[in-house]
Design a protein around this motif. Structure first.
Motif, PDB file in Angstrom:
ATOM      1  N   ARG A  45       0.840  -1.196   0.000  1.00  0.00           N
ATOM      2  CA  ARG A  45       0.000   0.000   0.000  1.00  0.00           C
ATOM      3  C   ARG A  45       0.872   1.241   0.000  1.00  0.00           C
ATOM      4  O   ARG A  45       1.960   1.243   0.569  1.00  0.00           O
ATOM      5  CB  ARG A  45      -0.862   0.046   1.261  1.00  0.00           C
ATOM      6  N   ARG A  46       0.335   2.289  -0.603  1.00  0.00           N
ATOM      7  CA  ARG A  46       1.046   3.569  -0.535  1.00  0.00           C
ATOM      8  C   ARG A  46       1.070   4.035   0.907  1.00  0.00           C
ATOM      9  O   ARG A  46       0.037   4.138   1.554  1.00  0.00           O
ATOM     10  CB  ARG A  46       0.350   4.614  -1.389  1.00  0.00           C
ATOM     11  N   GLY A  47       2.240   4.273   1.398  1.00  0.00           N
ATOM     12  CA  GLY A  47       2.372   4.732   2.775  1.00  0.00           C
ATOM     13  C   GLY A  47       2.204   3.620   3.804  1.00  0.00           C
ATOM     14  O   GLY A  47       2.309   3.855   4.995  1.00  0.00           O
ATOM     15  N   GLY A  48       1.951   2.395   3.352  1.00  0.00           N
ATOM     16  CA  GLY A  48       1.773   1.280   4.280  1.00  0.00           C
ATOM     17  C   GLY A  48       3.092   0.685   4.706  1.00  0.00           C
ATOM     18  O   GLY A  48       4.165   1.051   4.222  1.00  0.00           O
ATOM     19  N   ARG A  49       3.021  -0.266   5.628  1.00  0.00           N
ATOM     20  CA  ARG A  49       4.246  -0.876   6.154  1.00  0.00           C
ATOM     21  C   ARG A  49       4.590  -2.193   5.475  1.00  0.00           C
ATOM     22  O   ARG A  49       5.568  -2.826   5.802  1.00  0.00           O
ATOM     23  CB  ARG A  49       4.095  -1.085   7.655  1.00  0.00           C
ATOM     24  N   GLY A  50       3.776  -2.641   4.536  1.00  0.00           N
ATOM     25  CA  GLY A  50       4.096  -3.870   3.814  1.00  0.00           C
ATOM     26  C   GLY A  50       3.821  -5.140   4.593  1.00  0.00           C
ATOM     27  O   GLY A  50       4.558  -6.110   4.473  1.00  0.00           O
ATOM     28  N   LYS A  51       2.745  -5.164   5.375  1.00  0.00           N
ATOM     29  CA  LYS A  51       2.411  -6.340   6.181  1.00  0.00           C
ATOM     30  C   LYS A  51       2.193  -7.572   5.291  1.00  0.00           C
ATOM     31  O   LYS A  51       2.669  -8.664   5.606  1.00  0.00           O
ATOM     32  CB  LYS A  51       1.155  -6.053   7.005  1.00  0.00           C
ATOM     33  N   TYR A  52       1.485  -7.386   4.180  1.00  0.00           N
ATOM     34  CA  TYR A  52       1.234  -8.498   3.247  1.00  0.00           C
ATOM     35  C   TYR A  52       2.560  -9.046   2.721  1.00  0.00           C
ATOM     36  O   TYR A  52       2.785 -10.260   2.725  1.00  0.00           O
ATOM     37  CB  TYR A  52       0.343  -8.028   2.098  1.00  0.00           C
TER      38      TYR A  52
END
Length: 126
Positions: A45-52
């Motif tokens: 996600r944009r601005g996300g932490r990359g959990k997936y």
């Protein structure tokens, strides 16, 4: 004659065990590298932490090793193939784009496993 038969069976069994050990080692290495490739190529996600993306790992099963997403397994099919997008009114006119990130790693892993096993056989490691 019976002694020779027993000795031959013992040799063949030890070869089979050695072969299985080498295949297991190669499978584990390919699974580990495949999980790493998925961590790198998965959408974030944009601005996300990359959990997936961080959720990719591998585990040993009865038939070998399996790469899977430990944290967000529900998203794998949706992200890989795209999905309908529902707005606030419940309309589903749009579709989210597919992000092909699993299939390329799957195809790479198949080829890499075969290549690595052939290499081990040629070197005499099996």
């Amino acid at each position: 004659m019976a002694n020779l038969k027993t000795e031959m069976n013992a040799i063949l069994q030890s070869f089979g065990a050695e072969r299985d050990e080498v295949f297991m080692e190669v499978e584990q290495g390919v699974a580990q590298e495949g999980a790493e490739k998925l961590r790198q190529t998965s959408p974030k996600r944009r601005g996300g932490r990359g959990k997936y993306a961080r959720g990719w790992t591998y585990k040993k099963t009865k038939s070998g090793f399996v790469i899977h997403n430990k944290t967000d397994y529900q998203l794998t099919h949706l992200l890989e193939n795209g999905h309908a997008v529902v707005n606030a009114k419940g309309d589903t006119g749009k579709r989210a784009d597919a992000h092909k990130h699993i299939e390329p790693v799957y195809l790479w892993a198949q080829g890499e496993l075969e290549r690595e096993v052939r290499q081990r056989i040629e070197r005499g490691g099996v």
